[in-house]
Every structure is written in C-alpha cells, then in structure tokens.
Design an enzyme around this catalytic site. Structure first.
Site, PDB file in Angstrom:
ATOM      1  N   HIS A 276      36.330  37.976  42.253  1.00  0.00           N
ATOM      2  CA  HIS A 276      37.507  37.458  42.020  1.00  0.00           C
ATOM      3  C   HIS A 276      38.271  38.099  40.969  1.00  0.00           C
ATOM      4  O   HIS A 276      39.564  37.685  40.955  1.00  0.00           O
ATOM      5  CB  HIS A 276      37.577  35.912  41.843  1.00  0.00           C
ATOM      6  CG  HIS A 276      38.843  35.255  41.824  1.00  0.00           C
ATOM      7  ND1 HIS A 276      39.648  35.345  42.909  1.00  0.00           N
ATOM      8  CD2 HIS A 276      39.616  34.540  40.848  1.00  0.00           C
ATOM      9  CE1 HIS A 276      40.894  34.296  42.691  1.00  0.00           C
ATOM     10  NE2 HIS A 276      40.732  34.117  41.536  1.00  0.00           N
ATOM     11  N   CYS A 277      37.766  38.938  40.220  1.00  0.00           N
ATOM     12  CA  CYS A 277      38.365  39.300  38.777  1.00  0.00           C
ATOM     13  C   CYS A 277      38.854  40.835  39.047  1.00  0.00           C
ATOM     14  O   CYS A 277      40.146  40.844  39.122  1.00  0.00           O
ATOM     15  CB  CYS A 277      37.382  38.952  37.800  1.00  0.00           C
ATOM     16  SG  CYS A 277      37.170  37.342  37.183  1.00  0.00           S
ATOM     17  N   ILE A 278      38.106  41.565  39.175  1.00  0.00           N
ATOM     18  CA  ILE A 278      38.428  43.162  39.033  1.00  0.00           C
ATOM     19  C   ILE A 278      39.395  43.304  39.962  1.00  0.00           C
ATOM     20  O   ILE A 278      40.375  44.137  39.911  1.00  0.00           O
ATOM     21  CB  ILE A 278      37.202  43.975  38.976  1.00  0.00           C
ATOM     22  CG1 ILE A 278      36.393  43.532  37.763  1.00  0.00           C
ATOM     23  CG2 ILE A 278      37.748  45.317  38.712  1.00  0.00           C
ATOM     24  CD1 ILE A 278      35.070  44.240  37.659  1.00  0.00           C
ATOM     25  N   ILE A 280      41.736  41.808  41.479  1.00  0.00           N
ATOM     26  CA  ILE A 280      42.900  41.150  41.602  1.00  0.00           C
ATOM     27  C   ILE A 280      43.631  40.950  40.067  1.00  0.00           C
ATOM     28  O   ILE A 280      44.664  41.134  40.160  1.00  0.00           O
ATOM     29  CB  ILE A 280      42.489  39.466  41.690  1.00  0.00           C
ATOM     30  CG1 ILE A 280      41.998  39.556  43.232  1.00  0.00           C
ATOM     31  CG2 ILE A 280      43.706  38.567  41.663  1.00  0.00           C
ATOM     32  CD1 ILE A 280      41.527  38.141  43.781  1.00  0.00           C
ATOM     33  N   ASP A 281      42.966  40.977  39.064  1.00  0.00           N
ATOM     34  CA  ASP A 281      43.384  40.487  37.827  1.00  0.00           C
ATOM     35  C   ASP A 281      44.502  41.735  37.356  1.00  0.00           C
ATOM     36  O   ASP A 281      45.513  41.295  36.620  1.00  0.00           O
ATOM     37  CB  ASP A 281      42.370  40.232  36.777  1.00  0.00           C
ATOM     38  CG  ASP A 281      41.706  38.942  37.110  1.00  0.00           C
ATOM     39  OD1 ASP A 281      42.143  38.238  37.755  1.00  0.00           O
ATOM     40  OD2 ASP A 281      40.576  38.768  36.391  1.00  0.00           O
TER      41      ASP A 281
END
Length: 437
Positions: A276-278, A280-281
């Site tokens: 969910h992080c790399i 999207i963020d």
C-alpha cells in the site's frame, strides 16, 4: 490529565481501521495494559474478531481475544478489547487513532475520502480533552488543513479543547527483525500540548518516539521514506532491463556491488511495485507539489519505470512461449505468488494482479498458486478476479511465472519440471528453460 491517564494505563484507546496497520496497533495497546475499542466499517472483520478469529496471518491476536460478545462497553474488568461498527462509542475514548486507507484515484490524484469521512464521524463524537492521531500516509498539510478544519467545525479548538497529531505508520508485514514496538515512531503535533499528548501515547507502546516540530514534517518524513525506496527500486529495475539486453545478470551485479562496505545499499528488481505504500505514496507528494508550481520529474520518472515492469515481464513470457513454439493466446500460465512480498498473505497493489490482467488481455488462460492466499477476495481495482482459488503446481501448464519469492517455492526443482519458467525473483536457478525477468 490526559497524560496522567495514559501513563497510568487508564486511558481508553479507540483504533479506527482494523487492517494491516490498525490491528497490530490495537494488539500493542492491549499488551501495554490499555482498554481498546477497535472500529471498522467492515462487518466481516468485526465479526471475525468478536469470534476470536484472525484475518491477518502475521499478527497474533491472542492478546485481544474477547471474553464476551458485547458490542458496547464491557462490564467485566478483565475484558480489554472490543470490536465494533458502532462509532458512537468513540465518545468514550480518550485517544483516537485513525488508520484508514489513502488510495489513489484513476488519475493518480489522492483519494482523501476515507480520511474525510472518518474525521466527520470522529467530529460527531469528539469531546473536550480527547486526542486524535492520524496514521494514514498522506501529503504534507493534511492534518493542519483538512483534518483540523473538520474536527473544529462544531466549535472545539485544537490545543485548547482537544489534541491533534500525526504519526505515520511504519508497518512491514512479517519482518523478522523489527516489530511495531522496536521501530522508532515519528510524532508531530499541531501544538506543543498536542505533541506532548501524542508522544506520551506512543511512549507507552514503542521503544523510542521521535518528536518533530510539526505535523507537516511528520507527514513529509513518511513520504521521504517511501519515495527513497520507490526511486531506488526504479533505478535497479531500469538497470535490469538494460543489462538484460547486454546479457548481464543483474542479480550477480548486485551481489558484487553490495560487497562494498560503504556508500551502497542493495535494492532488488521485481515484476512491479506492490503493497500500500511504495506504489501510492510518492504520488501524494507529486500532486501536492503542483500547488507550489514545482515539477517532481524525478519521482514521476521513477513511477513510470516501475509501472512498466509488468509489460517487461509479459514480454519475457511471450519470448519463453515462442521459444517453445507456443503463442500467448490460448497458453495456460501459472503465476506463483499473489502476495506482493514473500511469506505473507498481503495482496494489496500486488503486481501479480497486473500480470494476470495483461496476460489474459493477450488471450492466455491464467491460474495462480499462493500458499498464503487460498482465495482472492474482493479488491477495488481487480474485482473481476474475486473468487478465484489457488491451484496446485502440477506441471500441466505451458509456462510458470514466478512473481513472489515465497520460501515454499525455493524448495521446488524448477528445472525438473521441464517447462519454461519466467523468474522475476531469482529463485529458480539457471537452465535452458529459465528466463530471468
């Protein structure tokens, strides 16, 4: 008074969002001696937890096993956790921690609906003396601009009537070296009092808190952490494609380079970004940067390279099938690994979904195997795959595509299967039918 409640473990903690971030957090607060209320809009999660059943394999829920079936405040002294969809119970919480998703829209713009909707619910039940902490990754200014204005709509003021802070999650599912308790926690508050309250809260469950001067700094720190990884992964993915044309093994190159004891940190290529992080963020910052008329070319280029990787892998699949005299259309392909990283059941933003989608668009018949994900549940982006089940590795497919490096796959003799293997994780070994990708 709030800090006294926290240090004496009499404060009641509310955790909103019982997913991969919120559930481990709830467990840690219970282990620290707090009474915790877990909230989620997903009836299934609440039901499972109320039955003592887990849905996140790498998190032990033993500390929050319920002693009763109540969905309201417990009357038993030894009950330390309840799961509920009744958000009116928030009025009885001293500290409220928000861990909701922050996805991207179809044009890679931040989708803030989960945060805004949640904060409107919090505002309905917000009382004097409460602490609200946002953990969801977002762009700098979200807490000060978006969240603060929503929470103050009914007349309460931050720093005077209630406290507001941002503390980014740093979850790494199934990491054997670090746990929630041992990873330092960055904390930023809207005021000094907000920071003091939030620091006290996290001091109770982590080995070290890292206070910073503002919520904006805390928000930016989280983005830096993930942009750093995204950019370096993009670099090594680009090198993989270049070295592939040069007939150079990128994995051997990395092994050689990482012997340097300074100035180098190894990153590894793959079939695309997951989690969910790399994926999207970084785009939260590129979107916010437009407000300041500043182009983020470096970050956007990294995103372009990383999103190209599934196409590169599909090209390898076409090549491998062609060498065996088969076209992509009608070929039976088995993808090994649906999870985005090894040895977990987390399929958020997994590149395997993109590979399945692209291969089926080309006419292939695609199955998957994953010992950690027996069935595909409903996802926002790939709802059409919901209900598919993991199949056995029986050698009856035309090609195997290794997408995730689960330990279970490292014990397989892929060369002995005598069929083309496209290997994106460097676990199949070397052979005439092994295609590094």
């Amino acid at each position: 008074m709030l800090i006294e409640k926290i240090t004496s473990r009499t404060a009641r903690i509310g955790v909103i969002g019982l997913g991969y971030v919120g559930l481990p957090l709830a467990v840690e607060f219970v282990k620290a001696g707090f009474f915790v209320m877990g909230f989620d809009i997903d009836d299934r999660k609440v039901l499972l937890l109320s039955q003592g059943r887990n849905y996140v394999k790498h998190v032990s829920i033993d500390p929050i096993m319920q002693t009763g079936e109540s969905q309201s405040f417990p009357s038993l002294d030894n009950e330390k956790f309840i799961a509920s969809t009744d958000f009116s119970l928030l009025k009885g919480a001293d500290c409220i921690v928000v861990c909701v998703p922050t996805p991207l829209g179809k044009n890679r713009e931040p989708d803030m609906q989960y945060i805004k909707d949640t904060m409107r619910v919090v505002a309905e039940h917000l009382g004097v003396g409460q602490l609200v902490v946002l953990e969801s990754t977002t762009y700098p200014g979200t807490t000060d601009e978006e969240v603060k204005s929503i929470l103050e709509e009914k007349g309460l003021k931050v720093g005077r009537d209630f406290y507001l802070a941002f503390s980014p999650e740093r979850e790494d599912p199934n990491n054997k070296d670090f746990s929630l308790r041992t990873v330092p926690k960055v904390v930023g508050g809207c005021t000094e009092g907000c920071l003091a309250a939030a620091k006290a809260l996290y001091d109770s469950i982590v080995s070290r808190t890292v206070p910073v001067s503002s919520t904006r700094v805390a928000e930016a720190a989280k983005l830096l952490e993930n942009i750093y990884r995204a950019v370096n992964i993009a670099l090594v993915n680009e090198l993989k494609m270049i070295f592939d044309r040069m007939d150079i093994d990128i994995w051997e190159v990395i092994d050689a380079a990482k012997t340097k004891p300074f100035g180098f940190q190894p990153f590894y290529p793959g079939p695309g970004l997951g989690g969910h992080c790399i994926p999207i963020d970084p785009f939260y910052l590129t979107w916010k940067a437009k407000e300041y008329d500043f182009p983020t070319r470096f970050i956007e280029l990294a995103g372009e390279i990383n999103t190209l990787m599934p196409d590169f892998v599909v090209g390898k699949v076409v090549q491998a099938l062609g060498d065996s005299g088969k076209p992509l259309k009608g070929a039976r392909i088995l993808i090994l690994g649906l999870a985005y990283k090894p040895n977990i059941g987390d399929d958020r933003e997994s590149p395997s979904y993109y590979l399945m989608d692209k291969l089926e668009e080309g006419g292939a018949i695609v199955d998957y195997n994953d010992p950690h994900i027996p069935e595909i549940l409903l996802t926002r982006k790939f709802a059409k795959f919901a209900g598919r089940r993991s199949v056995e590795i029986d050698g009856k497919h035309d090609l195997i595509l290794i997408a995730t490096g689960h330990d279970e796959y490292k014990a397989i003799n892929f060369i002995g299967l005598d069929l083309p293997i496209v290997d994106t994780r460097n676990i199949a070994g070397k052979g005439t039918k092994i295609y590094p990708a």
